[in-house]
Write an enzyme that holds these catalytic residues in place. Structure first.
Site, PDB file in Angstrom:
ATOM      1  CB  CYS A 124      -0.911   0.006   1.216  1.00 54.10           C
ATOM      2  SG  CYS A 124      -2.018  -1.396   1.274  1.00 54.10           S
ATOM      3  NE  ARG A 268      -8.441 -15.539 -42.000  1.00 53.78           N
ATOM      4  CZ  ARG A 268      -9.742 -15.525 -42.237  1.00 53.78           C
ATOM      5  NH1 ARG A 268     -10.471 -16.610 -42.024  1.00 53.78           N
ATOM      6  NH2 ARG A 268     -10.314 -14.423 -42.666  1.00 53.78           N
ATOM      7  CD  GLU A 363       5.730  -4.144  -9.048  1.00 58.33           C
ATOM      8  OE1 GLU A 363       6.961  -4.034  -8.910  1.00 58.33           O
ATOM      9  OE2 GLU A 363       5.094  -5.168  -8.769  1.00 58.33           O
ATOM     10  N   GLY A 364       5.363   1.622 -11.258  1.00 61.91           N
ATOM     11  CA  GLY A 364       6.066   2.758 -11.844  1.00 61.91           C
ATOM     12  C   GLY A 364       5.822   2.800 -13.337  1.00 61.91           C
ATOM     13  CD  GLN A 367       5.381   7.301 -19.895  1.00 61.45           C
ATOM     14  OE1 GLN A 367       4.744   6.653 -19.067  1.00 61.45           O
ATOM     15  NE2 GLN A 367       5.355   7.030 -21.185  1.00 61.45           N
TER      16      GLN A 367
HETATM   17  N1  CAA Z   1      17.246   2.463  -3.806  1.00 67.08           N
HETATM   18  C1  CAA Z   1      17.561   3.049  -2.646  1.00 67.08           C
HETATM   19  N2  CAA Z   1      17.303   4.352  -2.368  1.00 67.08           N
HETATM   20  C2  CAA Z   1      16.699   5.064  -3.332  1.00 67.08           C
HETATM   21  C3  CAA Z   1      16.334   4.523  -4.572  1.00 67.08           C
HETATM   22  C4  CAA Z   1      16.641   3.165  -4.793  1.00 67.08           C
HETATM   23  N3  CAA Z   1      16.339   2.572  -5.955  1.00 67.08           N
HETATM   24  N4  CAA Z   1      15.750   5.460  -5.322  1.00 67.08           N
HETATM   25  C5  CAA Z   1      15.735   6.591  -4.584  1.00 67.08           C
HETATM   26  N5  CAA Z   1      16.302   6.336  -3.375  1.00 67.08           N
HETATM   27  C6  CAA Z   1      16.552   7.290  -2.304  1.00 67.08           C
HETATM   28  C7  CAA Z   1      17.463   8.399  -2.798  1.00 67.08           C
HETATM   29  O1  CAA Z   1      18.816   8.023  -2.643  1.00 67.08           O
HETATM   30  C8  CAA Z   1      17.076   9.546  -1.926  1.00 67.08           C
HETATM   31  O2  CAA Z   1      17.688   9.403  -0.656  1.00 67.08           O
HETATM   32  P1  CAA Z   1      18.746  10.521  -0.119  1.00 67.08           P
HETATM   33  O3  CAA Z   1      17.959  11.810  -0.062  1.00 67.08           O
HETATM   34  O4  CAA Z   1      19.141   9.985   1.207  1.00 67.08           O
HETATM   35  O5  CAA Z   1      19.816  10.566  -1.125  1.00 67.08           O
HETATM   36  C9  CAA Z   1      15.581   9.335  -1.706  1.00 67.08           C
HETATM   37  O6  CAA Z   1      15.336   7.944  -1.940  1.00 67.08           O
HETATM   38  C10 CAA Z   1      14.739  10.161  -2.630  1.00 67.08           C
HETATM   39  O7  CAA Z   1      15.060   9.821  -3.954  1.00 67.08           O
HETATM   40  P2  CAA Z   1      14.697  10.753  -5.171  1.00 67.08           P
HETATM   41  O8  CAA Z   1      15.217  12.125  -4.920  1.00 67.08           O
HETATM   42  O9  CAA Z   1      15.134  10.060  -6.411  1.00 67.08           O
HETATM   43  O10 CAA Z   1      13.084  10.799  -5.068  1.00 67.08           O
HETATM   44  P3  CAA Z   1      12.047  11.440  -6.058  1.00 67.08           P
HETATM   45  O11 CAA Z   1      10.903  11.896  -5.246  1.00 67.08           O
HETATM   46  O12 CAA Z   1      12.691  12.386  -6.995  1.00 67.08           O
HETATM   47  O13 CAA Z   1      11.483  10.214  -6.966  1.00 67.08           O
HETATM   48  C11 CAA Z   1      10.923   8.232  -8.050  1.00 67.08           C
HETATM   49  C12 CAA Z   1      11.772   8.999  -7.052  1.00 67.08           C
HETATM   50  C13 CAA Z   1      11.906   7.286  -8.736  1.00 67.08           C
HETATM   51  C14 CAA Z   1      10.221   9.053  -9.104  1.00 67.08           C
HETATM   52  C15 CAA Z   1       9.900   7.460  -7.198  1.00 67.08           C
HETATM   53  O14 CAA Z   1       8.947   8.339  -6.623  1.00 67.08           O
HETATM   54  C16 CAA Z   1       9.179   6.377  -7.938  1.00 67.08           C
HETATM   55  O15 CAA Z   1       9.733   5.285  -8.133  1.00 67.08           O
HETATM   56  N6  CAA Z   1       7.929   6.617  -8.344  1.00 67.08           N
HETATM   57  C17 CAA Z   1       7.082   5.591  -8.900  1.00 67.08           C
HETATM   58  C18 CAA Z   1       6.320   4.929  -7.801  1.00 67.08           C
HETATM   59  C19 CAA Z   1       5.926   3.542  -8.132  1.00 67.08           C
HETATM   60  O16 CAA Z   1       6.649   2.781  -8.766  1.00 67.08           O
HETATM   61  N7  CAA Z   1       4.753   3.167  -7.655  1.00 67.08           N
HETATM   62  C20 CAA Z   1       4.283   1.865  -7.876  1.00 67.08           C
HETATM   63  C21 CAA Z   1       3.448   1.435  -6.729  1.00 67.08           C
HETATM   64  S1  CAA Z   1       3.347  -0.277  -6.577  1.00 67.08           S
HETATM   65  C22 CAA Z   1       2.198  -0.818  -7.666  1.00 67.08           C
HETATM   66  O17 CAA Z   1       2.008  -0.352  -8.749  1.00 67.08           O
HETATM   67  C23 CAA Z   1       1.569  -1.967  -7.077  1.00 67.08           C
HETATM   68  C24 CAA Z   1       0.492  -2.751  -7.560  1.00 67.08           C
HETATM   69  O18 CAA Z   1      -0.475  -2.968  -6.832  1.00 67.08           O
HETATM   70  C25 CAA Z   1       0.644  -3.471  -8.829  1.00 67.08           C
END
Ligand code: CAA
Length: 379
Positions: A124, A268, A363-364, A367
């Site tokens: 969640c 076909r 899962e993101g 884009q």
């Molecule tokens: N591993 C470890 N740490 C990470 C990381 C990773 N892969 N990516 C980012 N971080 C850390 C960064 O190092 C940073 O930490 P510090 O400040 O200590 O350096 C912190 O997290 C923030 O990172 P960003 O500045 O990159 O964060 P952001 O807000 O700019 O955005 C993003 C990151 C990649 C866009 C992220 O928000 C993202 O992945 N968004 C998509 C969300 C997503 O995938 N949702 C899917 C939900 S699940 C789903 O769909 C389920 C379902 O039911 C099927």
């Protein structure tokens, strides 16, 4: 030396998953797509034969498989039906934060009873105003005595409302932004947690996707994963490990579309010969096959890197993004090869095309994957 030869164990589990898909999933996939329901009897059978909770170590009641072997299973199950595979995939997604950040006590407390039965879990994170911008969540978790009190609303949650265990991301300190997010384990029977509106979807319809409402949900402090403020990193590290699984499912959907298209093109007859005799069709099939192979290569490489403990944020995003785009284009081409019949529900490829679309979104979005890849390249 690089080898694409699977181990004996991997071959065996691939065979198990392939025959499970042929026997238990494919015959009922269209029916549950129409009904927009989880086939619970398939969940029970999958649990019985050992095709659930793949990444959970054996000592905690799971299958103890590495990510590459999990990807092999996901490809086969999604070949049968993406929605049914997604029901199981949501367990891997929801349990990964516990595996990554849980203490031995938390793992011992939550995993064995969960894995002992055919139960579902839900991850969640997403909220109505926090999708791609996952850090913008507003669900709150307020410490009170020995407990946290969680309030908020999650949306688009796979297994939401029907899960036995929820991993909930909430803000413990809104002033700290991303560093104010924490992750909690919330049992499904906790008072105040309930499923909201169940979504009606374009595809992926044998999975249950719904809102999750949290109203004064009280969990003991021991249910916090890691420390307060670790939640965003836990979520990102989790997605790094699960996105290749989405890629593997995409390979399964695309491979199914390719195989259906080959079969149909050979049968076909138009203008006095099977349409497969036309170069126009052969070139399409060739492109489809190349894409499927390339996607699987990226998926397996990302899984292999993660299994070696190597950083693979970029490769994981590449695997998910490329394979999902491949699934969309290959299923679209399969519908084209089927012509008018391809558009009809009586034939399997229209479902594959509807299913494929979600792979580019969940899962993101693709884009966001490109953004992650771009950032890694420019780091
Ligand atoms: N591993 C470890 N740490 C990470 C990381 C990773 N892969 N990516 C980012 N971080 C850390 C960064 O190092 C940073 O930490 P510090 O400040 O200590 O350096 C912190 O997290 C923030 O990172 P960003 O500045 O990159 O964060 P952001 O807000 O700019 O955005 C993003 C990151 C990649 C866009 C992220 O928000 C993202 O992945 N968004 C998509 C969300 C997503 O995938 N949702 C899917 C939900 S699940 C789903 O769909 C389920 C379902 O039911 C099927």
């Amino acid at each position: 030396m690089i080898s694409f030869k699977l181990t004996e164990e991997q071959e065996q589990i691939r065979q198990l998953a392939r025959s499970f898909a042929a026997r238990e999933i494919i015959p009922i996939a269209a029916e549950y797509d129409e009904r927009e329901e989880i086939p619970w009897h398939v969940v029970e059978k999958a649990h019985e034969v050992g095709l659930m909770n793949l990444g959970v170590p054996v000592e905690y009641g799971g299958q103890g498989l590495d990510l590459l072997t999990g990807a092999i299973v996901a490809e086969e199950l999604a070949y049968g039906c993406l929605g049914i595979n997604g029901t199981f995939g949501a367990n891997e997604l929801a349990l990964t934060p516990l595996l990554l950040a849980g203490t031995p006590e938390q793992k011992a407390k939550f995993l064995p009873p969960f894995c002992a039965r055919p139960q579902l879990a839900a991850f969640c994170l997403t909220e109505p105003n926090a999708g791609s911008d996952a850090g913008a969540i507003t669900t709150s978790a307020r410490p009170e005595g020995d407990e946290y009190v969680i309030n908020g609303q999650k949306c688009f949650i796979t297994n939401g409302g029907v899960a036995a265990l929820y991993t909930v991301f909430a803000k413990t300190d809104p002033a700290r932004g991303l560093k104010g997010i924490s992750a909690f384990l919330v049992p499904g029977d906790t008072p105040g947690l309930r499923g909201g509106k169940k979504e009606k979807k374009m595809g992926d319809r044998a999975s249950h996707v719904a809102e999750v409402i949290l109203e004064d949900v009280r969990v003991p402090r021991e249910n916090l994963l890691g420390k307060e403020g670790d939640g965003f990193k836990i979520a990102m590290m989790t997605l790094d490990r699960t996105r290749p699984g989405v890629g593997a499912a995409a390979v399964g959907v695309a491979r199914r579309a390719l195989e259906e298209a080959i079969k149909y093109a050979k049968q076909r007859v138009q203008f006095g010969q099977p349409i497969a005799a036309n170069q126009a069709i052969q070139f399409m099939l060739a492109d489809m096959a190349m894409k499927v192979e390339a996607a699987r290569g990226l998926v397996w490489k990302a899984c292999w890197m993660l299994d070696q403990g190597l950083p693979a944020t970029k490769e994981s995003a590449m695997a998910k993004c490329f394979a999902a785009d491949v699934a969309m284009s290959v299923t679209t081409d399969a519908v084209q090869i089927f012509g008018g019949y391809g558009y009809m529900r009586e034939y399997p490829v229209e479902k594959l095309m509807r299913d494929a679309k979600i792979l580019q979104i969940y899962e993101g979005t693709n884009q966001i994957q490109r953004l992650v890849i771009g950032r890694e390249l420019l780091r």
